[in-house]
Design a protein around this motif. Structure first.
Motif, PDB file in Angstrom:
ATOM      1  N   GLY B  41       0.786  -1.225   0.000  1.00  0.00           N
ATOM      2  CA  GLY B  41       0.000   0.000   0.000  1.00  0.00           C
ATOM      3  C   GLY B  41       0.816   1.273   0.000  1.00  0.00           C
ATOM      4  N   LYS B  42       2.119   1.148  -0.095  1.00  0.00           N
ATOM      5  CA  LYS B  42       3.007   2.317  -0.095  1.00  0.00           C
ATOM      6  C   LYS B  42       3.834   2.347  -1.371  1.00  0.00           C
ATOM      7  N   GLY B  43       4.378   3.518  -1.675  1.00  0.00           N
ATOM      8  CA  GLY B  43       5.306   3.599  -2.787  1.00  0.00           C
ATOM      9  C   GLY B  43       6.690   3.131  -2.350  1.00  0.00           C
ATOM     10  N   PRO B  44       7.534   2.758  -3.308  1.00  0.00           N
ATOM     11  CA  PRO B  44       8.915   2.379  -2.951  1.00  0.00           C
ATOM     12  C   PRO B  44       9.644   3.555  -2.303  1.00  0.00           C
ATOM     13  N   ALA B  45      10.568   3.233  -1.420  1.00  0.00           N
ATOM     14  CA  ALA B  45      11.384   4.250  -0.772  1.00  0.00           C
ATOM     15  C   ALA B  45      12.839   3.792  -0.810  1.00  0.00           C
ATOM     16  N   LEU B  46      13.733   4.734  -1.042  1.00  0.00           N
ATOM     17  CA  LEU B  46      15.154   4.400  -1.125  1.00  0.00           C
ATOM     18  C   LEU B  46      15.638   3.809   0.196  1.00  0.00           C
ATOM     19  N   LEU B  47      16.315   2.672   0.091  1.00  0.00           N
ATOM     20  CA  LEU B  47      16.867   2.016   1.273  1.00  0.00           C
ATOM     21  C   LEU B  47      18.366   2.311   1.392  1.00  0.00           C
ATOM     22  N   ILE B  48      19.077   2.059   0.326  1.00  0.00           N
ATOM     23  CA  ILE B  48      20.521   2.251   0.301  1.00  0.00           C
ATOM     24  C   ILE B  48      20.961   2.272  -1.157  1.00  0.00           C
ATOM     25  N   ALA B  49      22.053   2.998  -1.443  1.00  0.00           N
ATOM     26  CA  ALA B  49      22.535   3.087  -2.814  1.00  0.00           C
ATOM     27  C   ALA B  49      24.052   3.128  -2.832  1.00  0.00           C
ATOM     28  N   ILE B  50      24.633   2.764  -3.967  1.00  0.00           N
ATOM     29  CA  ILE B  50      26.088   2.732  -4.090  1.00  0.00           C
ATOM     30  C   ILE B  50      26.498   3.290  -5.443  1.00  0.00           C
ATOM     31  N   ARG B  51      27.651   3.923  -5.486  1.00  0.00           N
ATOM     32  CA  ARG B  51      28.246   4.318  -6.754  1.00  0.00           C
ATOM     33  C   ARG B  51      29.404   3.365  -7.029  1.00  0.00           C
TER      34      ARG B  51
END
Lengths: 118, 114
Positions: B41-51
């Protein structure tokens, strides 16, 4: 800071009817996206705006879907006429900037508009 | 059509265990690799990211491991908790005429058993 606002949250229509979804992005976010998420699948990009210009609508079924972003802020996604396979959650997202040379990062999503076509 | 391939489709882990989700991408020009978390019922949300200039990034119980030569990156959730039960999506940038767009994997539905 207010998040991405979407409405309506839920919509049930008969096939061949029309429907419109509205999105208000985070203030200052130049890039706005509409994604379609079919149950059990990942979000699929329908259209991407940079300010009020379209930069990618390659996967938008243009015979039935249309979208606009007036004045580079709010956006509306319309489906006319709807088909059964359009049943999905329509997610709006915004990001601060998406340049031509480098992806600058995070997408902020709204809670989505769930469409059921009967 | 640019793709991001994610596995497994679903995962069941005992509380306290390690959850591992894998992702493979195609375009070597990508420079940002995020994982998004989505609750019902929610939109995706950023958890973690890498370059790609680093091979690993850790934030609390969440770690991204990046293998540039194999064009793969993975999410590790240490000490998995019932509250981690959600759908996880990897994503990668793809090119379009205006610059970049974000392409999502098909998702992994994680269930952590108490």
């Amino acid at each position: 800071e207010a998040g991405v606002a979407q409405s309506p949250r839920y919509k049930i229509i008969e096939k061949r009817q029309s429907v419109a979804f509205w999105c208000n992005p985070i203030s200052g976010h130049a890039t706005l996206y509409w994604y379609q998420q079919i149950l059990g699948q990942g979000p699929k990009l329908l259209i991407q705006f940079q300010n009020n210009g379209v930069v990618d609508d390659s996967q938008l079924p243009k015979d039935r879907f249309s979208a606009e972003r007036l004045k580079g802020v709010d956006s509306t996604l319309k489906i006319q006429p709807a088909k059964l396979e359009d049943s999905a959650v329509y997610l709006c997202a915004s990001s601060f900037f998406s340049s031509g040379r480098k992806n600058t990062g995070e997408l902020f999503f709204g809670e989505g508009s769930r469409l059921t076509v009967l | 059509q640019q793709q991001v391939k994610q596995s497994p489709q679903s995962l069941i882990v005992q509380k306290g265990g390690i959850s591992i989700i894998n992702c493979a991408y195609e375009n070597t020009a990508f420079d940002y690799f995020p994982w998004y978390q989505q609750f019902p019922g929610k939109g995706p949300a950023l958890l973690i990211a890498i370059r790609p200039d680093v091979s690993e990034k850790k934030e609390g119980r969440f770690t991204i491991s990046f293998n540039k030569s194999a064009k793969q990156f993975s999410l590790h959730i240490m000490d998995s908790q019932p509250g981690d039960s959600a759908t996880y999506f990897c994503a990668a940038p793809g090119r379009n005429t205006g610059g970049f767009k974000t392409i999502f994997g098909a998702g992994t539905r994680l269930f952590v058993k108490a």
